[in-house]
Design an enzyme around this catalytic site. Structure first.
Site, PDB file in Angstrom:
ATOM      1  N   ARG A 239     -22.116  41.526  11.690  1.00  0.00           N
ATOM      2  CA  ARG A 239     -22.143  40.920  12.585  1.00  0.00           C
ATOM      3  C   ARG A 239     -22.494  38.973  12.829  1.00  0.00           C
ATOM      4  O   ARG A 239     -21.946  37.811  12.730  1.00  0.00           O
ATOM      5  CB  ARG A 239     -21.424  41.285  13.660  1.00  0.00           C
ATOM      6  CG  ARG A 239     -21.002  40.358  15.111  1.00  0.00           C
ATOM      7  CD  ARG A 239     -19.282  39.854  15.062  1.00  0.00           C
ATOM      8  NE  ARG A 239     -19.432  39.698  17.032  1.00  0.00           N
ATOM      9  CZ  ARG A 239     -19.493  38.611  17.033  1.00  0.00           C
ATOM     10  NH1 ARG A 239     -20.277  37.428  16.258  1.00  0.00           N
ATOM     11  NH2 ARG A 239     -19.461  38.057  17.819  1.00  0.00           N
TER      12      ARG A 239
ATOM     13  N   TYR B 247      -2.985  38.449  29.838  1.00  0.00           N
ATOM     14  CA  TYR B 247      -4.238  37.568  29.185  1.00  0.00           C
ATOM     15  C   TYR B 247      -3.777  36.247  29.374  1.00  0.00           C
ATOM     16  O   TYR B 247      -4.380  35.110  29.882  1.00  0.00           O
ATOM     17  CB  TYR B 247      -4.808  38.548  28.124  1.00  0.00           C
ATOM     18  CG  TYR B 247      -6.273  39.285  28.226  1.00  0.00           C
ATOM     19  CD1 TYR B 247      -7.090  38.964  28.721  1.00  0.00           C
ATOM     20  CD2 TYR B 247      -6.107  40.067  27.994  1.00  0.00           C
ATOM     21  CE1 TYR B 247      -8.393  39.716  28.757  1.00  0.00           C
ATOM     22  CE2 TYR B 247      -6.690  41.131  28.220  1.00  0.00           C
ATOM     23  CZ  TYR B 247      -8.171  40.756  28.673  1.00  0.00           C
ATOM     24  OH  TYR B 247      -9.604  41.583  28.782  1.00  0.00           O
TER      25      TYR B 247
ATOM     26  N   ARG C  56     -20.438  47.119  18.988  1.00  0.00           N
ATOM     27  CA  ARG C  56     -21.972  46.434  18.606  1.00  0.00           C
ATOM     28  C   ARG C  56     -23.352  48.608  19.264  1.00  0.00           C
ATOM     29  O   ARG C  56     -24.549  47.889  19.522  1.00  0.00           O
ATOM     30  CB  ARG C  56     -22.582  45.575  19.899  1.00  0.00           C
ATOM     31  CG  ARG C  56     -21.224  45.202  18.959  1.00  0.00           C
ATOM     32  CD  ARG C  56     -21.016  43.443  20.833  1.00  0.00           C
ATOM     33  NE  ARG C  56     -19.751  44.169  21.586  1.00  0.00           N
ATOM     34  CZ  ARG C  56     -19.700  43.886  22.867  1.00  0.00           C
ATOM     35  NH1 ARG C  56     -20.663  42.285  22.827  1.00  0.00           N
ATOM     36  NH2 ARG C  56     -18.593  43.817  23.518  1.00  0.00           N
TER      37      ARG C  56
ATOM     38  N   ARG D 268     -14.069  52.469  21.532  1.00  0.00           N
ATOM     39  CA  ARG D 268     -14.803  51.378  20.683  1.00  0.00           C
ATOM     40  C   ARG D 268     -16.020  52.059  19.976  1.00  0.00           C
ATOM     41  O   ARG D 268     -17.467  51.503  20.019  1.00  0.00           O
ATOM     42  CB  ARG D 268     -15.816  50.983  22.349  1.00  0.00           C
ATOM     43  CG  ARG D 268     -14.298  49.521  23.194  1.00  0.00           C
ATOM     44  CD  ARG D 268     -14.783  48.581  22.355  1.00  0.00           C
ATOM     45  NE  ARG D 268     -13.451  47.596  22.974  1.00  0.00           N
ATOM     46  CZ  ARG D 268     -13.475  46.484  23.984  1.00  0.00           C
ATOM     47  NH1 ARG D 268     -14.124  45.518  23.977  1.00  0.00           N
ATOM     48  NH2 ARG D 268     -12.293  45.507  24.402  1.00  0.00           N
TER      49      ARG D 268
ATOM     50  N   ASP E 278      -7.796  43.806  17.844  1.00  0.00           N
ATOM     51  CA  ASP E 278      -8.689  43.495  18.666  1.00  0.00           C
ATOM     52  C   ASP E 278      -6.999  43.275  19.250  1.00  0.00           C
ATOM     53  O   ASP E 278      -5.275  42.988  18.663  1.00  0.00           O
ATOM     54  CB  ASP E 278      -8.712  42.385  19.395  1.00  0.00           C
ATOM     55  CG  ASP E 278      -9.478  42.145  21.130  1.00  0.00           C
ATOM     56  OD1 ASP E 278     -10.220  42.420  20.740  1.00  0.00           O
ATOM     57  OD2 ASP E 278      -8.544  41.567  21.466  1.00  0.00           O
TER      58      ASP E 278
HETATM   59  O1  CP3 Z   1     -13.829  51.040  18.459  1.00  0.00           O
HETATM   60  C1  CP3 Z   1     -12.718  50.492  18.818  1.00  0.00           C
HETATM   61  O2  CP3 Z   1     -12.086  50.556  19.733  1.00  0.00           O
HETATM   62  C2  CP3 Z   1     -11.750  49.758  17.753  1.00  0.00           C
HETATM   63  C3  CP3 Z   1     -11.721  48.331  17.948  1.00  0.00           C
HETATM   64  C4  CP3 Z   1     -11.054  47.737  19.069  1.00  0.00           C
HETATM   65  C5  CP3 Z   1     -11.800  45.881  20.030  1.00  0.00           C
HETATM   66  N1  CP3 Z   1     -11.274  45.909  21.234  1.00  0.00           N
HETATM   67  C6  CP3 Z   1     -13.038  45.879  19.185  1.00  0.00           C
HETATM   68  C7  CP3 Z   1     -13.817  44.351  19.995  1.00  0.00           C
HETATM   69  C8  CP3 Z   1     -10.615  47.609  20.348  1.00  0.00           C
HETATM   70  C9  CP3 Z   1      -9.509  49.126  20.010  1.00  0.00           C
HETATM   71  C10 CP3 Z   1     -10.194  46.494  21.177  1.00  0.00           C
HETATM   72  C11 CP3 Z   1      -8.996  47.088  22.385  1.00  0.00           C
HETATM   73  C12 CP3 Z   1      -9.428  45.697  23.484  1.00  0.00           C
HETATM   74  N2  CP3 Z   1      -9.403  44.673  23.300  1.00  0.00           N
HETATM   75  C13 CP3 Z   1      -8.909  45.952  24.976  1.00  0.00           C
HETATM   76  C14 CP3 Z   1      -8.400  47.133  25.858  1.00  0.00           C
HETATM   77  C15 CP3 Z   1      -9.405  48.345  25.299  1.00  0.00           C
HETATM   78  C16 CP3 Z   1     -10.408  48.197  26.676  1.00  0.00           C
HETATM   79  O3  CP3 Z   1     -11.536  48.314  26.416  1.00  0.00           O
HETATM   80  O4  CP3 Z   1      -9.886  47.954  27.821  1.00  0.00           O
HETATM   81  C17 CP3 Z   1      -9.294  44.649  25.906  1.00  0.00           C
HETATM   82  C18 CP3 Z   1      -9.043  44.712  27.154  1.00  0.00           C
HETATM   83  C19 CP3 Z   1      -9.787  43.935  24.730  1.00  0.00           C
HETATM   84  C20 CP3 Z   1     -10.038  42.357  24.920  1.00  0.00           C
HETATM   85  C21 CP3 Z   1     -11.271  42.250  24.760  1.00  0.00           C
HETATM   86  N3  CP3 Z   1     -11.789  41.749  23.217  1.00  0.00           N
HETATM   87  C22 CP3 Z   1     -12.546  41.805  25.537  1.00  0.00           C
HETATM   88  C23 CP3 Z   1     -12.285  41.833  26.999  1.00  0.00           C
HETATM   89  C24 CP3 Z   1     -13.580  41.571  24.963  1.00  0.00           C
HETATM   90  C25 CP3 Z   1     -14.696  41.475  25.307  1.00  0.00           C
HETATM   91  C26 CP3 Z   1     -15.466  41.815  25.995  1.00  0.00           C
HETATM   92  C27 CP3 Z   1     -16.849  42.481  24.908  1.00  0.00           C
HETATM   93  O5  CP3 Z   1     -16.819  44.362  24.715  1.00  0.00           O
HETATM   94  O6  CP3 Z   1     -17.378  41.934  24.495  1.00  0.00           O
HETATM   95  C28 CP3 Z   1     -13.320  41.729  23.173  1.00  0.00           C
HETATM   96  C29 CP3 Z   1     -14.072  41.527  22.136  1.00  0.00           C
HETATM   97  C30 CP3 Z   1     -14.331  42.758  21.319  1.00  0.00           C
HETATM   98  N4  CP3 Z   1     -13.542  43.454  20.892  1.00  0.00           N
HETATM   99  C31 CP3 Z   1     -15.608  43.547  20.651  1.00  0.00           C
HETATM  100  C32 CP3 Z   1     -15.470  44.569  19.997  1.00  0.00           C
HETATM  101  C33 CP3 Z   1     -16.640  45.148  18.873  1.00  0.00           C
HETATM  102  C34 CP3 Z   1     -16.966  43.146  20.763  1.00  0.00           C
HETATM  103  C35 CP3 Z   1     -16.999  41.426  20.071  1.00  0.00           C
HETATM  104  C36 CP3 Z   1     -18.099  41.307  19.296  1.00  0.00           C
HETATM  105  O7  CP3 Z   1     -18.754  41.722  18.597  1.00  0.00           O
HETATM  106  O8  CP3 Z   1     -18.579  40.080  19.962  1.00  0.00           O
END
Ligand code: CP3
Length: 342
Positions: free
Chosen positions: A39, A154, A30, A26, A76
């Site tokens: 964003r 999911y 953010r 991640r 994602d």
């Molecule tokens: O930098 C990185 O790691 C690359 C980008 C990345 C994102 N999601 C961007 C993202 C990666 C590798 C993921 C994987 C992901 N997505 C997982 C597996 C990793 C983990 O954390 O266990 C999962 C379970 C998801 C599903 C997901 N996507 C959720 C549950 C959420 C909401 C939770 C949150 O953090 O807000 C997301 C959204 C998401 N994916 C964001 C980002 C940067 C936040 C979105 C935003 O900008 O508002």
């Protein structure tokens, strides 16, 4: 193209390196003010994911800001359920939401899968191509996918959950439909990861974020079996498997045909070494909350962790970095690793 900094790939392939490489799950997101600024100008998260040149820009932001040893493509895990037929929405401050979910064998049968489903994710492949070009060989690029079990969760629940009891109920009450869905997911993921590698990914990571909610027996039957199938099908690039909460499955994970095993912060480095041996490349596993601590603490704990793993180690957190983590804490973590030598 020849890589200028190939430390991450050398470590992933089992070479002993002068210091461990470092990146953060991640890191593209953010924690970075430049991410929040971009964003804020867009309609939402999906616009960023689905616009290749923007996804590429956000992928490179942490490379410029933090000087990490690997980039991870901005995307994602939920693009896979979507291309199979379940559209997702990212609800502000709440997370993922699926208007349609999977409830029966009939629903599973209707899903697209394999090469046909993977080919539709063209925006991801374009983002990889642009990123690869713009990185110009600075560091390796990581591609990724959710694991079949985490994606199934999911698709059944339709959102995040504290217990994932609907997804677990599905395994107990409709095991045949569950296995068909896991098979279709695995076939799609295999094709998807192969296309990602063709588009420029130097290594691929599988995220099994909800591994820890299954019993050991269920984990073997409904998750590891499919992760094994994916690992066996991909030999074009090294693979990392990160299964959060799967400490109970470490002995079995040790037999996967993957290069790197990701560890969360519940696993003590010595315990992992006892089970996996000294030669297994591991990735992790500092508690992300450690980065809220003083720089003195961050430096001391990071060095302690590196010494405990004692080589064949890629430094990362035990899960994704939390969005409100102070950027100077993140930098302290990265810089501690970069100035370390064994
Ligand atoms: O930098 C990185 O790691 C690359 C980008 C990345 C994102 N999601 C961007 C993202 C990666 C590798 C993921 C994987 C992901 N997505 C997982 C597996 C990793 C983990 O954390 O266990 C999962 C379970 C998801 C599903 C997901 N996507 C959720 C549950 C959420 C909401 C939770 C949150 O953090 O807000 C997301 C959204 C998401 N994916 C964001 C980002 C940067 C936040 C979105 C935003 O900008 O508002």
């Amino acid at each position: 193209m020849e890589l200028k900094n190939d430390l991450f790939l050398r470590a992933a392939k089992g070479e002993l390196t002068e210091r461990p490489p470092v990146w953060l799950m991640r890191q593209a997101g953010r924690i970075l003010p430049q991410y929040r600024a971009l964003r804020g100008k867009l309609s939402g998260f999906k616009e960023l994911v689905e616009t290749p040149h923007l996804a590429a820009e956000v992928t490179i932001q942490p490379v410029d800001e933090l000087d990490v040893d690997a980039a991870i493509i901005f995307s994602d895990i939920l693009v896979i359920p979507e291309t199979m037929g379940l559209e997702y929405q990212m609800v502000e401050k709440k997370g993922p939401w699926f208007p349609k979910t999977i409830q029966s064998m009939d629903d599973v049968r209707k899903l697209k899968s394999g090469a046909e489903a993977a080919a539709d994710l063209d925006y991801v492949f374009k983002a990889l191509e642009i990123t690869k070009k713009e990185l110009n060989g600075r560091i390796p690029l990581i591609g990724f996918s959710g694991a079949p079990w985490t994606l199934l969760s999911y698709m059944i629940e339709g959102s995040g959950s504290k217990t994932f009891s609907k997804a677990k109920k599905f395994l107990y009450t409709q095991p045949e439909a569950a296995h068909l869905l896991l098979d279709k997911l695995s076939d799609t993921i295999i094709e998807y990861l192969k296309l990602k590698i063709q588009s420029g990914a130097d290594l691929v990571q599988i995220f099994d974020s909800w591994a820890g909610i299954l019993s050991p027996k269920q984990y073997e039957e409904f998750s590891l079996r499919y992760i094994r199938k994916i690992c066996d099908a991909i030999d074009e690039a090294p693979i990392t498997v990160f299964a959060k909460g799967a400490w109970f499955a470490l002995p079995s994970m040790g037999s996967l045909d993957c290069n790197v095993i990701g560890l969360d912060w519940n696993t003590d480095p010595h315990h992992a070494r006892n089970i996996l041996g000294d030669e297994q490349v591991v990735q992790g596993n500092l508690d992300p909350c450690m980065l809220y601590s003083s720089h003195e603490n961050i430096e001391a704990e990071t060095k302690k962790m590196i010494r405990k793993f004692n080589g064949h180690h890629i430094v990362n957190l035990g899960h994704g970095v939390y969005p409100d983590t102070p950027l100077d804490g993140v930098k302290c973590f990265v810089n501690t690793v970069k100035s370390f030598s064994y």
